[in-house]
Design a protein around this motif. Structure first.
Motif, PDB file in Angstrom:
ATOM      1  N   ALA A  12      31.815 -48.304  12.694  1.00 19.96           N
ATOM      2  CA  ALA A  12      31.863 -46.856  12.924  1.00 19.96           C
ATOM      3  C   ALA A  12      31.034 -46.093  11.893  1.00 19.96           C
ATOM      4  CB  ALA A  12      33.314 -46.385  12.893  1.00 19.96           C
ATOM      5  N   LEU A  13      31.102 -46.537  10.637  1.00 16.15           N
ATOM      6  CA  LEU A  13      30.408 -45.808   9.565  1.00 16.15           C
ATOM      7  C   LEU A  13      28.894 -45.815   9.762  1.00 16.15           C
ATOM      8  CD1 LEU A  13      31.279 -44.211   7.072  1.00 16.15           C
ATOM      9  CD2 LEU A  13      30.797 -46.202   5.669  1.00 16.15           C
ATOM     10  N   ARG A  14      28.400 -46.803  10.530  1.00 19.76           N
ATOM     11  CA  ARG A  14      26.963 -46.840  10.799  1.00 19.76           C
ATOM     12  C   ARG A  14      26.491 -45.527  11.433  1.00 19.76           C
ATOM     13  NH1 ARG A  14      25.555 -49.712  15.948  1.00 19.76           N
ATOM     14  NH2 ARG A  14      27.745 -50.206  16.099  1.00 19.76           N
ATOM     15  N   TRP A  15      27.370 -44.910  12.281  1.00 21.25           N
ATOM     16  CA  TRP A  15      26.972 -43.668  12.951  1.00 21.25           C
ATOM     17  C   TRP A  15      26.869 -42.518  11.947  1.00 21.25           C
ATOM     18  CZ3 TRP A  15      24.700 -44.733  17.138  1.00 21.25           C
ATOM     19  CH2 TRP A  15      25.122 -45.816  17.911  1.00 21.25           C
ATOM     20  N   LEU A  16      27.771 -42.505  10.955  1.00 17.74           N
ATOM     21  CA  LEU A  16      27.684 -41.475   9.909  1.00 17.74           C
ATOM     22  C   LEU A  16      26.457 -41.703   9.037  1.00 17.74           C
ATOM     23  CD1 LEU A  16      31.311 -40.839   8.573  1.00 17.74           C
ATOM     24  CD2 LEU A  16      29.831 -39.331   9.903  1.00 17.74           C
ATOM     25  N   VAL A  17      26.164 -42.985   8.746  1.00 15.86           N
ATOM     26  CA  VAL A  17      24.961 -43.309   7.964  1.00 15.86           C
ATOM     27  C   VAL A  17      23.741 -42.748   8.699  1.00 15.86           C
ATOM     28  CG1 VAL A  17      23.462 -45.191   7.186  1.00 15.86           C
ATOM     29  CG2 VAL A  17      25.939 -45.394   6.919  1.00 15.86           C
ATOM     30  N   LEU A  18      23.642 -43.061   9.997  1.00 15.19           N
ATOM     31  CA  LEU A  18      22.458 -42.639  10.759  1.00 15.19           C
ATOM     32  C   LEU A  18      22.389 -41.116  10.888  1.00 15.19           C
ATOM     33  CD1 LEU A  18      22.435 -45.373  13.578  1.00 15.19           C
ATOM     34  CD2 LEU A  18      20.953 -45.221  11.562  1.00 15.19           C
ATOM     35  N   GLY A  19      23.528 -40.485  11.187  1.00 16.57           N
ATOM     36  CA  GLY A  19      23.559 -39.029  11.362  1.00 16.57           C
ATOM     37  C   GLY A  19      23.175 -38.307  10.079  1.00 16.57           C
ATOM     38  N   SER A  20      23.721 -38.783   8.953  1.00 17.53           N
ATOM     39  CA  SER A  20      23.439 -38.081   7.696  1.00 17.53           C
ATOM     40  C   SER A  20      21.986 -38.303   7.276  1.00 17.53           C
ATOM     41  CB  SER A  20      24.413 -38.523   6.599  1.00 17.53           C
ATOM     42  OG  SER A  20      24.295 -39.894   6.344  1.00 17.53           O
ATOM     43  N   LEU A  21      21.451 -39.487   7.533  1.00 21.84           N
ATOM     44  CA  LEU A  21      20.035 -39.726   7.198  1.00 21.84           C
ATOM     45  C   LEU A  21      19.129 -38.831   8.033  1.00 21.84           C
ATOM     46  CD1 LEU A  21      19.721 -43.593   6.718  1.00 21.84           C
ATOM     47  CD2 LEU A  21      19.849 -41.804   4.997  1.00 21.84           C
ATOM     48  N   LEU A  22      19.515 -38.679   9.304  1.00 22.43           N
ATOM     49  CA  LEU A  22      18.734 -37.811  10.185  1.00 22.43           C
ATOM     50  C   LEU A  22      18.742 -36.377   9.656  1.00 22.43           C
ATOM     51  CD1 LEU A  22      17.515 -39.214  12.615  1.00 22.43           C
ATOM     52  CD2 LEU A  22      19.114 -37.966  14.073  1.00 22.43           C
ATOM     53  N   GLY A  23      19.920 -35.925   9.219  1.00 22.59           N
ATOM     54  CA  GLY A  23      20.050 -34.583   8.640  1.00 22.59           C
ATOM     55  C   GLY A  23      19.140 -34.409   7.436  1.00 22.59           C
ATOM     56  N   VAL A  24      19.121 -35.413   6.546  1.00 25.76           N
ATOM     57  CA  VAL A  24      18.269 -35.340   5.354  1.00 25.76           C
ATOM     58  C   VAL A  24      16.797 -35.258   5.767  1.00 25.76           C
ATOM     59  CG1 VAL A  24      17.483 -36.604   3.320  1.00 25.76           C
ATOM     60  CG2 VAL A  24      19.900 -36.571   3.890  1.00 25.76           C
ATOM     61  N   LEU A  25      16.422 -36.054   6.771  1.00 24.52           N
ATOM     62  CA  LEU A  25      15.013 -36.072   7.166  1.00 24.52           C
ATOM     63  C   LEU A  25      14.589 -34.748   7.795  1.00 24.52           C
ATOM     64  CD1 LEU A  25      14.508 -39.747   8.339  1.00 24.52           C
ATOM     65  CD2 LEU A  25      13.740 -38.624   6.251  1.00 24.52           C
ATOM     66  N   VAL A  26      15.492 -34.153   8.606  1.00 26.94           N
ATOM     67  CA  VAL A  26      15.170 -32.839   9.183  1.00 26.94           C
ATOM     68  C   VAL A  26      14.958 -31.836   8.051  1.00 26.94           C
ATOM     69  CG1 VAL A  26      16.103 -30.899  10.520  1.00 26.94           C
ATOM     70  CG2 VAL A  26      16.336 -33.228  11.386  1.00 26.94           C
ATOM     71  N   SER A  27      15.861 -31.855   7.050  1.00 29.46           N
ATOM     72  CA  SER A  27      15.718 -30.902   5.935  1.00 29.46           C
ATOM     73  C   SER A  27      14.440 -31.176   5.148  1.00 29.46           C
ATOM     74  CB  SER A  27      16.967 -30.943   5.031  1.00 29.46           C
ATOM     75  OG  SER A  27      16.743 -31.685   3.847  1.00 29.46           O
ATOM     76  N   ALA A  28      14.129 -32.461   4.917  1.00 29.73           N
ATOM     77  CA  ALA A  28      12.959 -32.784   4.089  1.00 29.73           C
ATOM     78  C   ALA A  28      11.653 -32.411   4.802  1.00 29.73           C
ATOM     79  CB  ALA A  28      12.964 -34.267   3.737  1.00 29.73           C
ATOM     80  N   TYR A  29      11.521 -32.799   6.084  1.00 31.97           N
ATOM     81  CA  TYR A  29      10.254 -32.509   6.782  1.00 31.97           C
ATOM     82  C   TYR A  29      10.114 -31.015   7.058  1.00 31.97           C
ATOM     83  CZ  TYR A  29       9.157 -37.445   7.186  1.00 31.97           C
ATOM     84  OH  TYR A  29       8.843 -38.751   6.895  1.00 31.97           O
ATOM     85  N   SER A  30      11.240 -30.332   7.390  1.00 30.43           N
ATOM     86  CA  SER A  30      11.130 -28.893   7.640  1.00 30.43           C
ATOM     87  C   SER A  30      10.769 -28.178   6.335  1.00 30.43           C
ATOM     88  CB  SER A  30      12.427 -28.337   8.230  1.00 30.43           C
ATOM     89  OG  SER A  30      13.393 -28.205   7.216  1.00 30.43           O
ATOM     90  N   GLY A  31      11.332 -28.648   5.224  1.00 32.27           N
ATOM     91  CA  GLY A  31      11.014 -28.043   3.928  1.00 32.27           C
ATOM     92  C   GLY A  31       9.557 -28.208   3.571  1.00 32.27           C
ATOM     93  N   LEU A  32       9.041 -29.405   3.842  1.00 33.18           N
ATOM     94  CA  LEU A  32       7.628 -29.685   3.545  1.00 33.18           C
ATOM     95  C   LEU A  32       6.721 -28.794   4.381  1.00 33.18           C
ATOM     96  CD1 LEU A  32       6.761 -33.493   3.341  1.00 33.18           C
ATOM     97  CD2 LEU A  32       6.308 -31.701   1.664  1.00 33.18           C
ATOM     98  N   LEU A  33       7.030 -28.723   5.694  1.00 34.23           N
ATOM     99  CA  LEU A  33       6.148 -27.989   6.606  1.00 34.23           C
ATOM    100  C   LEU A  33       6.214 -26.490   6.366  1.00 34.23           C
ATOM    101  CD1 LEU A  33       6.750 -30.023   9.887  1.00 34.23           C
ATOM    102  CD2 LEU A  33       4.742 -30.054   8.379  1.00 34.23           C
ATOM    103  N   ARG A  34       7.430 -25.976   6.106  1.00 36.41           N
ATOM    104  CA  ARG A  34       7.573 -24.518   5.955  1.00 36.41           C
ATOM    105  C   ARG A  34       7.367 -24.047   4.527  1.00 36.41           C
ATOM    106  NH1 ARG A  34      12.996 -23.570   8.472  1.00 36.41           N
ATOM    107  NH2 ARG A  34      12.888 -24.643  10.457  1.00 36.41           N
ATOM    108  N   ARG A  35       7.165 -24.995   3.629  1.00 37.19           N
ATOM    109  CA  ARG A  35       6.964 -24.681   2.200  1.00 37.19           C
ATOM    110  C   ARG A  35       8.064 -23.776   1.652  1.00 37.19           C
ATOM    111  NH1 ARG A  35       1.302 -25.743   1.454  1.00 37.19           N
ATOM    112  NH2 ARG A  35       0.342 -26.026   3.483  1.00 37.19           N
ATOM    113  N   ARG A  36       9.300 -24.109   1.999  1.00 37.91           N
ATOM    114  CA  ARG A  36      10.399 -23.269   1.504  1.00 37.91           C
ATOM    115  C   ARG A  36      10.964 -23.863   0.216  1.00 37.91           C
ATOM    116  NH1 ARG A  36      14.869 -25.950   2.633  1.00 37.91           N
ATOM    117  NH2 ARG A  36      14.948 -27.390   4.382  1.00 37.91           N
TER     118      ARG A  36
END
Ligand code: HEM
Length: 156
Positions: A12-36
């Motif tokens: 079950a924890l695999r789904w939390l691992v994947l979901g949280s990693l996805l969240g980090v990646l959205v924040s990281a790539y959006s931060g890079l692109l928007r220069r925030r």
């Protein structure tokens, strides 16, 4: 009984691992692109995802010590061709997942120490992308030809 509970939690924890990693990646790539700026939310997401990965690592290490299939593998030491599923868990799953969690840990602490937002987003994006790819590759998906395990596990 304990084994079934740990296996269920690890599944079950695999789904939390994947979901949280996805969240980090959205924040990281959006931060890079928007220069925030690098916000406390980015920081929290990164720390939470790394902690969930660490918890999964601990569960995995414990599972490794109590799993009957791992014990059987080390008792008989079959070649890969003789027992692909056992070899997958005893060697491949172990080493890829360990490497992935080490990368997430290094990336997270490196980003924490950096002082400019673009550097922090870039470091997080690089380490967490590689970590996620390794984890996706090492999960025993139901369609895996090597070791197929269920999407979700129930206690039996
Ligand atoms: C982010 C890291 C990890 C993820 C996402 C993950 C995911 C999974 C999944 C989905 C399964 C199948 C569970 C089931 O059959 O229902 C599994 C099995 C297993 N995992 Fe992991 N795992 C991770 C890390 C580790 C680590 C680091 C170890 C060992 C040190 C480990 C040891 C095992 C073992 C031994 C099994 C099979 C146990 C058995 O069938 O008896 N895992 N893992």
């Amino acid at each position: 009984m304990l084994y079934s509970v740990i296996l269920l939690l690890h599944n079950a924890l695999r789904w939390l691992v994947l979901g949280s990693l996805l969240g980090v990646l959205v924040s990281a790539y959006s931060g890079l692109l928007r220069r925030r700026p690098y916000t406390p939310t980015d920081q929290t997401l990164r720390i939470v995802a790394t902690s969930i990965a660490h918890t999964q690592l601990l569960l995995g290490i414990y599972l490794y010590t109590i799993s009957p299939i791992i014990r059987y593998y080390w008792q008989t030491k079959p070649s890969f061709g003789q027992a692909p599923e056992l070899s997958f868990f005893a060697l491949i799953h172990l080493s890829l997942m360990l490497t992935a969690v080490v990368l997430l840990t290094i990336g997270s602490s490196k980003a924490k120490r950096q002082t400019s937002a673009p550097d922090q987003f870039r470091t997080t994006a690089i380490y967490f992308t590689i970590g996620l790819v390794l984890i996706l590759a090492a999960i025993p998906w139901p369609f895996s030809p090597l070791a197929a395990r269920p999407w979700v596990r129930l206690l039996n």
